[in-house]
Design a protein around this motif. Sequence first.
Motif, PDB file in Angstrom:
ATOM      1  N   VAL A 184      -1.852 -10.192   3.877  1.00 35.15           N
ATOM      2  CA  VAL A 184      -1.881  -9.676   3.295  1.00 35.15           C
ATOM      3  C   VAL A 184      -2.640 -10.139   2.125  1.00 35.15           C
ATOM      4  N   HIS A 185      -3.361  -9.589   1.660  1.00 35.65           N
ATOM      5  CA  HIS A 185      -4.378 -10.427   0.080  1.00 35.65           C
ATOM      6  C   HIS A 185      -4.225  -9.307  -0.886  1.00 35.65           C
ATOM      7  N   VAL A 186      -4.092 -10.188  -1.619  1.00 37.82           N
ATOM      8  CA  VAL A 186      -3.740  -9.322  -3.179  1.00 37.82           C
ATOM      9  C   VAL A 186      -4.461  -9.439  -4.153  1.00 37.82           C
ATOM     10  N   PHE A 187      -5.878  -9.130  -4.379  1.00 36.96           N
ATOM     11  CA  PHE A 187      -6.506  -9.680  -5.463  1.00 36.96           C
ATOM     12  C   PHE A 187      -6.267  -9.232  -6.205  1.00 36.96           C
ATOM     13  N   LEU A 188      -6.989 -10.051  -8.020  1.00 38.29           N
ATOM     14  CA  LEU A 188      -7.646  -9.312  -9.007  1.00 38.29           C
ATOM     15  C   LEU A 188      -8.865  -9.285  -8.720  1.00 38.29           C
ATOM     16  N   GLN A 189      -9.240  -7.758  -9.853  1.00 31.43           N
ATOM     17  CA  GLN A 189     -10.445  -7.178  -9.052  1.00 31.43           C
ATOM     18  C   GLN A 189     -12.070  -7.926  -9.364  1.00 31.43           C
ATOM     19  N   GLU A 190     -11.999  -9.540 -10.157  1.00 30.34           N
ATOM     20  CA  GLU A 190     -12.707 -10.328 -10.405  1.00 30.34           C
ATOM     21  C   GLU A 190     -12.825 -10.994  -9.411  1.00 30.34           C
ATOM     22  N   VAL A 191     -11.388 -11.932  -9.109  1.00 31.26           N
ATOM     23  CA  VAL A 191     -11.421 -12.590  -7.930  1.00 31.26           C
ATOM     24  C   VAL A 191     -12.187 -12.362  -6.741  1.00 31.26           C
ATOM     25  N   ARG A 192     -11.991 -11.188  -5.794  1.00 33.18           N
ATOM     26  CA  ARG A 192     -12.582 -10.465  -5.181  1.00 33.18           C
ATOM     27  C   ARG A 192     -13.560 -10.148  -4.929  1.00 33.18           C
ATOM     28  N   GLU A 193     -13.932  -9.768  -5.718  1.00 33.59           N
ATOM     29  CA  GLU A 193     -16.076  -9.683  -6.123  1.00 33.59           C
ATOM     30  C   GLU A 193     -16.092 -11.146  -6.087  1.00 33.59           C
ATOM     31  N   PHE A 194     -16.113 -11.690  -6.956  1.00 38.27           N
ATOM     32  CA  PHE A 194     -16.421 -12.980  -6.346  1.00 38.27           C
ATOM     33  C   PHE A 194     -16.729 -13.824  -4.981  1.00 38.27           C
ATOM     34  N   TYR A 195     -15.182 -14.095  -4.658  1.00 40.31           N
ATOM     35  CA  TYR A 195     -14.898 -14.093  -2.885  1.00 40.31           C
ATOM     36  C   TYR A 195     -15.990 -13.516  -2.085  1.00 40.31           C
ATOM     37  N   GLU A 196     -15.633 -11.853  -1.879  1.00 42.42           N
ATOM     38  CA  GLU A 196     -16.375 -11.184  -1.065  1.00 42.42           C
ATOM     39  C   GLU A 196     -15.781 -11.291   0.205  1.00 42.42           C
ATOM     40  N   LEU A 197     -14.564 -11.454   0.380  1.00 41.47           N
ATOM     41  CA  LEU A 197     -13.905 -11.403   1.972  1.00 41.47           C
ATOM     42  C   LEU A 197     -14.803 -10.169   2.801  1.00 41.47           C
ATOM     43  N   GLU A 198     -14.931  -9.185   2.079  1.00 44.61           N
ATOM     44  CA  GLU A 198     -15.231  -7.937   3.092  1.00 44.61           C
ATOM     45  C   GLU A 198     -16.632  -8.326   4.308  1.00 44.61           C
ATOM     46  N   ARG A 199     -17.163  -9.036   3.156  1.00 43.77           N
ATOM     47  CA  ARG A 199     -18.679  -9.812   3.816  1.00 43.77           C
ATOM     48  C   ARG A 199     -18.328 -10.848   4.488  1.00 43.77           C
ATOM     49  N   LEU A 200     -17.224 -11.463   4.257  1.00 46.40           N
ATOM     50  CA  LEU A 200     -17.331 -13.182   5.603  1.00 46.40           C
ATOM     51  C   LEU A 200     -16.344 -12.092   6.216  1.00 46.40           C
ATOM     52  N   TRP A 201     -15.737 -11.074   6.328  1.00 47.97           N
ATOM     53  CA  TRP A 201     -15.279 -10.554   7.607  1.00 47.97           C
ATOM     54  C   TRP A 201     -15.859  -9.311   8.573  1.00 47.97           C
ATOM     55  N   SER A 202     -16.733  -9.087   8.069  1.00 47.40           N
ATOM     56  CA  SER A 202     -17.498  -7.228   7.975  1.00 47.40           C
ATOM     57  C   SER A 202     -18.071  -6.806   9.478  1.00 47.40           C
ATOM     58  N   ASP A 203     -18.210  -7.971  10.201  1.00 45.43           N
ATOM     59  CA  ASP A 203     -18.395  -8.161  12.395  1.00 45.43           C
ATOM     60  C   ASP A 203     -16.797  -7.650  12.808  1.00 45.43           C
ATOM     61  N   VAL A 204     -15.227  -7.529  11.965  1.00 44.07           N
ATOM     62  CA  VAL A 204     -14.840  -7.378  12.459  1.00 44.07           C
ATOM     63  C   VAL A 204     -14.099  -5.979  12.862  1.00 44.07           C
ATOM     64  N   PRO A 205     -13.290  -5.325  13.235  1.00 41.72           N
ATOM     65  CA  PRO A 205     -13.279  -4.207  13.676  1.00 41.72           C
ATOM     66  C   PRO A 205     -12.078  -3.956  12.373  1.00 41.72           C
ATOM     67  N   ARG A 206     -12.116  -3.142  11.997  1.00 41.82           N
ATOM     68  CA  ARG A 206     -11.232  -2.149  10.667  1.00 41.82           C
ATOM     69  C   ARG A 206     -10.360  -1.159  11.705  1.00 41.82           C
ATOM     70  N   GLU A 207      -8.773  -1.269  10.904  1.00 43.30           N
ATOM     71  CA  GLU A 207      -8.123  -0.160  11.577  1.00 43.30           C
ATOM     72  C   GLU A 207      -7.192   0.210  10.234  1.00 43.30           C
ATOM     73  N   ASN A 208      -6.922   1.022  10.555  1.00 43.34           N
ATOM     74  CA  ASN A 208      -6.623   2.208   8.867  1.00 43.34           C
ATOM     75  C   ASN A 208      -5.007   1.996   9.683  1.00 43.34           C
ATOM     76  N   PHE A 209      -4.251   1.990   8.532  1.00 43.87           N
ATOM     77  CA  PHE A 209      -3.184   2.653   8.656  1.00 43.87           C
ATOM     78  C   PHE A 209      -2.547   4.057   8.086  1.00 43.87           C
ATOM     79  N   GLU A 210      -1.896   4.652   8.629  1.00 42.71           N
ATOM     80  CA  GLU A 210      -0.935   5.430   7.710  1.00 42.71           C
ATOM     81  C   GLU A 210       0.672   5.535   7.370  1.00 42.71           C
ATOM     82  N   GLU A 211       0.543   5.954   6.374  1.00 46.28           N
ATOM     83  CA  GLU A 211       2.377   5.632   5.723  1.00 46.28           C
ATOM     84  C   GLU A 211       3.093   7.010   6.684  1.00 46.28           C
ATOM     85  N   THR A 212       4.012   6.358   6.903  1.00 48.59           N
ATOM     86  CA  THR A 212       4.267   7.148   8.028  1.00 48.59           C
ATOM     87  C   THR A 212       6.259   7.525   7.116  1.00 48.59           C
ATOM     88  N   GLY A 213       6.975   8.744   6.897  1.00 54.29           N
ATOM     89  CA  GLY A 213       8.506   8.870   6.394  1.00 54.29           C
ATOM     90  C   GLY A 213       8.236   7.934   4.899  1.00 54.29           C
TER      91      GLY A 213
END
Length: 77
Positions: free
Chosen positions: A48-77
């Motif tokens: 789990v990565h939790v970013f300060l917004q400006e740090v997230r924008e700087f490192y752009e991890l989503e771009r680095l992992w853009s070719d990896v399939p995404r999983e959606n999780f739903e909260e239960t109970g």
Amino acid sequence: SAPNTRQVATIAEEVEERIKAAGGGGPIRTEGTDDNRWILLDYGDVVVHVFLQEVREFYELERLWSDVPRENFEETG
């Protein structure tokens, strides 16, 4: 991500609490709690990565992992 370091820390704490409440253990390793700009919680199979917004924008991890399939999780109970 969050707009300030206090919220970054709070999100990371909430993730830990919810995983423990669901019967999971604590993270194997935690990094970034010294300045709360980028907190990493390593649970082995899940990181789990939790970013300060400006740090997230700087490192752009989503771009680095853009070719990896995404999983959606739903909260239960």
